[in-house]
Design an enzyme around this catalytic site. Structure first.
Site, PDB file in Angstrom:
ATOM      1  N   GLU A  80      31.814 -17.297  11.155  1.00  0.00           N
ATOM      2  CA  GLU A  80      32.959 -17.037  10.274  1.00  0.00           C
ATOM      3  C   GLU A  80      33.274 -15.561  10.289  1.00  0.00           C
ATOM      4  O   GLU A  80      32.374 -14.720  10.157  1.00  0.00           O
ATOM      5  CB  GLU A  80      32.629 -17.407   8.824  1.00  0.00           C
ATOM      6  CG  GLU A  80      32.691 -18.858   8.483  1.00  0.00           C
ATOM      7  CD  GLU A  80      32.444 -19.076   6.986  1.00  0.00           C
ATOM      8  OE1 GLU A  80      32.812 -18.199   6.183  1.00  0.00           O
ATOM      9  OE2 GLU A  80      31.867 -20.108   6.649  1.00  0.00           O
ATOM     10  N   GLU A 104      26.278 -21.957   4.334  1.00  0.00           N
ATOM     11  CA  GLU A 104      25.756 -20.842   3.537  1.00  0.00           C
ATOM     12  C   GLU A 104      24.760 -21.301   2.474  1.00  0.00           C
ATOM     13  O   GLU A 104      24.909 -20.997   1.279  1.00  0.00           O
ATOM     14  CB  GLU A 104      26.914 -20.058   2.909  1.00  0.00           C
ATOM     15  CG  GLU A 104      27.809 -19.428   3.965  1.00  0.00           C
ATOM     16  CD  GLU A 104      28.735 -18.353   3.431  1.00  0.00           C
ATOM     17  OE1 GLU A 104      29.037 -18.362   2.233  1.00  0.00           O
ATOM     18  OE2 GLU A 104      29.165 -17.509   4.242  1.00  0.00           O
TER      19      GLU A 104
HETATM   20  C1  GLA Z   1      32.202 -18.040   3.073  1.00  0.00           C
HETATM   21  C2  GLA Z   1      32.274 -19.548   3.162  1.00  0.00           C
HETATM   22  C3  GLA Z   1      33.615 -20.078   3.548  1.00  0.00           C
HETATM   23  C4  GLA Z   1      34.716 -19.294   2.861  1.00  0.00           C
HETATM   24  C5  GLA Z   1      34.583 -17.835   3.205  1.00  0.00           C
HETATM   25  C6  GLA Z   1      35.683 -16.988   2.615  1.00  0.00           C
HETATM   26  O1  GLA Z   1      31.756 -17.419   4.183  1.00  0.00           O
HETATM   27  O2  GLA Z   1      31.302 -20.096   4.028  1.00  0.00           O
HETATM   28  O3  GLA Z   1      33.669 -21.449   3.190  1.00  0.00           O
HETATM   29  O4  GLA Z   1      34.616 -19.467   1.491  1.00  0.00           O
HETATM   30  O5  GLA Z   1      33.361 -17.375   2.683  1.00  0.00           O
HETATM   31  O6  GLA Z   1      35.584 -15.660   3.026  1.00  0.00           O
END
Ligand code: GLA
Ligand code: ZN
Length: 703
Positions: free
Chosen positions: A309, A156
């Site tokens: 994710e 991210e």
């Molecule tokens: C983000 C991060 C993860 C985690 C999730 C929790 O997407 O990339 O490491 O913190 O949020 O929802």
């Protein structure tokens, strides 16, 4: 052109999660059990090492790989794949101590502490060199490891830094873009409030009163992230040219123009947490999730993408962290597959014992085994995904409608004071999502494309709130219309150029007054509770709808008026207009119409063009997914209520219980049905019972 390495799936939908073995190195039994549990959950792959830098390099230049060697080998021996992460999203404390300049600086000029994450300076040569080095070590060691399937680069990547290094780099970037200061001052309309720069060093990184600066700054920050990413990827490609690289994107995240990022990635992947909520209007959120998935499909340019994710149950960072109701999770997963995802990964495999995310949903709970509701459900999802293998490899067909999402237009609109900000300040995304939903509710399939796309194959191109419009883009869109296409634009179109300067000569610019056959003289902003009546035959028997928030005062200059304002001092002024243009046409919707009005507009347009429309009850959606070895049709009930539909003579399978059904059936709340190559599984998902007299007996099940 060199062929990019592809997603490693080929014959199956990948299934897995973020996995953090480095948190459990003191407990080898847990690590052994994890692989066993993964097999039982039908997991294919895991992302490993995302926040592991200190475990990999505890001291400068001292690398410790034995724990990762063991995990990689264990995965390979178990037939599991690794998405090996580069650890750049969180820097070691020892590094921040030695090199404070790698820590990000805020707008207030203060350097952040080292903690948290996602907070490095993207410009710092020291950090870039450190990242390059650790990535090189990883690539050299694991680039040919049999378990390695994908590079998961960083995590991210986002945010901005206002340190002196970034400031200097910004000035260099501005020199490249504008040449000399005179040109910059002209482009930025700097005489306003005496903002004429006489030396490059005077240019700040942040001044909201200079709205052209704000947009150039966002462009610059985006470019810094892209070059940071390129620096990360270079050693990976050097040592493992056949292993694809991705970084996990964040949907419509503000400061990142992912159209640029997609050009350097081998595979597009996304993190998506729709926060469903089980409310009366949650079905709208599901349609918004379709928007994000379609954006990923667009970014991937037709290739499959990955849901990197999502939450297997609730998150821990929402205001109300609700458990997903029966059917919701399964539906969210299948929705992504229906929209072209070839991988479903969760955050996270196992709940951490401590730390900020210890209550975030995971496949394996603190209880530690397979005896939880979530584990069982995830295992069923994994098993069902195995039967969708024939769908992997190809994404859905091109839709008849393209909708343009444009980060630069969004930045220009957000950076301009006025007309009226949306609830989150972002009117561009709001308009894009609302028009996407209206098109889907009208029964039309939609692709999301960039402003640079080739529009020629689409019957309709919709450009919601394309506030900033460069002359060349306007001409391309106009040419698309004149060649036989239908260009639909909305309120807030063509106000400014690429420097956030207003177009002169009347909106919409540049030159679009003629294309749309109208002049948008001024815009009115409404209070949150105000409505303007809008009347027109297209709005069905009621003949009317309402507009909220933004209403433009438009004069027809040759366009046919389809709907007009019916209240306010501008009652009678045109709000929806159509204009013939070459062998095609251009349509303009000059207000934020409520959903029903928008849907009615697209229904009548589609019928006029003879486009096929799916006629389903509101909140029920059909999506066809092509695959390399087959094709399936998904039917989803996004609502929390039973809905009666007639699916005709074709046989569908209700995924939740493997029953087959046809004819007039009742969809259960959050139901997911599949028709096509997919065999019905014998599964036991949690369900909300609803009786239906049209269900047949469960079918025999291939495993
Ligand atoms: C983000 C991060 C993860 C985690 C999730 C929790 O997407 O990339 O490491 O913190 O949020 O929802
Ligand atoms: Zn910086």
């Amino acid at each position: 052109m060199k062929r990019r390495p592809r997603l490693p799936s080929c014959e199956r939908i990948l299934y897995g999660a973020d996995y953090n073995p480095d948190q459990w190195l003191d407990d080898p039994a847990v690590l052994r059990e994890d692989v066993d549990l993964m097999r039982r959950a039908h997991v294919t792959s895991a992302s490993i090492g995302i926040f592991s830098w200190t475990a990999l390099e505890p001291e400068p230049g001292v690398f410790v790989f034995d724990w990762l060697d063991a995990i990689m080998d264990r995965f390979a021996a178990s037939g599991l794949s690794v998405f090996l992460a580069t650890p750049s999203a969180s820097k070691p404390f020892w590094m921040s101590e030695r090199h404070p300049e790698i820590r990000r600086v805020g707008r207030d000029g203060r350097r952040e502490a080292s903690g948290g994450r996602h907070n490095h300076c993207p410009t710092s040569p020291v950090y870039r060199a450190a990242v390059h080095r650790i990535n090189r070590e990883l690539a050299q060691r694991y680039g040919r490891h049999p378990a390695l399937a994908l590079w998961h680069v960083g995590n991210e990547l986002q945010g901005e830094c206002h340190c002196d290094l970034c400031k200097t780099a910004f000035h260099d970037w501005l020199r490249q873009r504008h040449g000399d200061l005179d040109s910059l001052n002209r482009a930025w309309w700097s005489a306003f409030w005496n903002h004429t720069f006489t030396d490059w060093s005077q240019i700040p990184t942040h001044d909201p009163s200079i709205d052209a600066l704000a947009v150039d700054w966002l462009r610059f920050v985006n470019d810094q992230h892209v070059s940071f990413l390129e620096n990360e990827i270079a050693p990976l490609r050097e040592f493992s040219p056949d292993v694809p690289c991705t970084t996990n994107l964040m949907g419509t995240n503000r400061g990142t123009d992912y159209w640029r990022w997609a050009r350097i990635l081998d595979v597009v992947s996304n993190d998506h947490y729709p926060l469903h909520g089980d409310r009366e209007d949650s079905w709208r959120k599901s349609l918004s999730a379709d928007f994000t998935h379609s954006l990923m499909r667009g970014l991937a340019g037709g290739a499959p993408w990955m849901l990197m994710e999502c939450a297997p149950s609730s998150v821990n960072w929402g205001q109300v962290n609700k458990l997903k109701r029966p059917g919701v999770h399964l539906q969210e997963v299948l929705q992504a597959v229906a929209n072209g995802a070839d991988a479903i990964h969760y955050f996270q495999w196992r709940k951490s014992r401590g730390g900020f995310e210890k209550f975030h949903g995971a496949v394996v709970d603190h209880e530690g085994g397979s005896n939880s509701r979530v584990f069982r459900e995830c295992a069923e999802v994994g098993r069902f995904l195995r039967s969708l293998g024939p769908l992997a490899g190809i994404t859905p067909e091109r839709a008849p409608v393209a909708l343009v999402y444009d980060w630069e237009a969004r930045w220009a609109l957000e950076s301009s004071a006025g007309p009226k900000k949306g609830s989150n300040g972002d009117r561009h995304t709001e308009a894009c999502v609302e028009h996407f939903r209206a098109l889907r509710l009208a029964g039309l399939d939609v692709d999301i494309v960039s402003v640079d796309a080739d529009f020629s194959a689409y019957s309709i191109v919709v450009t919601p709130a394309l506030f900033a419009l460069a002359g060349e883009t306007a001409q391309r869109l106009a040419r698309y219309a004149s060649a036989g296409g239908v260009w639909v634009a909305t309120y807030l179109t063509g106000y400014v150029d690429e420097h956030n300067r207003c177009w002169l000569g009347g909106f919409p610019g540049p030159g679009l007054r003629e294309v749309f056959g109208l002049w948008n003289e001024e815009f009115d902003c409404l209070h949150d509770d105000e409505r303007v009546r809008v009347i027109g035959e297209i709005f069905g028997s009621a003949g009317e709808t309402v507009a909220t928030e933004i209403v433009e005062r438009i004069h027809a200059e040759g366009a046919r008026v389809v709907a007009t304002a019916a209240s306010e001092f501008y009652a009678g002024s045109p709000l929806v207009l159509r204009n013939a243009w070459g062998s095609g046409s251009a349509a303009y919707i000059g207000a934020r119409l409520e959903e029903n009005g928008c849907v009615a507009f697209y229904e009548s347009l589609a019928d006029e063009l003879g486009l096929h429309r799916d006629r389903l009850p509101r909140g029920v959606v059909r999506k066809t997914r092509l695959g390399a070895d087959g094709c399936a049709e998904f039917l989803f009930n996004y609502t929390r209520h039973p809905v009666a539909v007639d699916v005709g003579e074709d046989t569908y399978f209700r995924v939740a219980d493997g029953r087959s059904c046809r004819g007039k059936i009742t969809l259960r709340p959050y139901d997911s049905l599949v028709k096509g190559v997919v065999p019905a599984p014998s599964v036991s998902f949690p369900q909300t019972p609803v009786s239906s007299s049209h269900e047949l007996a469960p079918s025999p099940l291939p495993r």
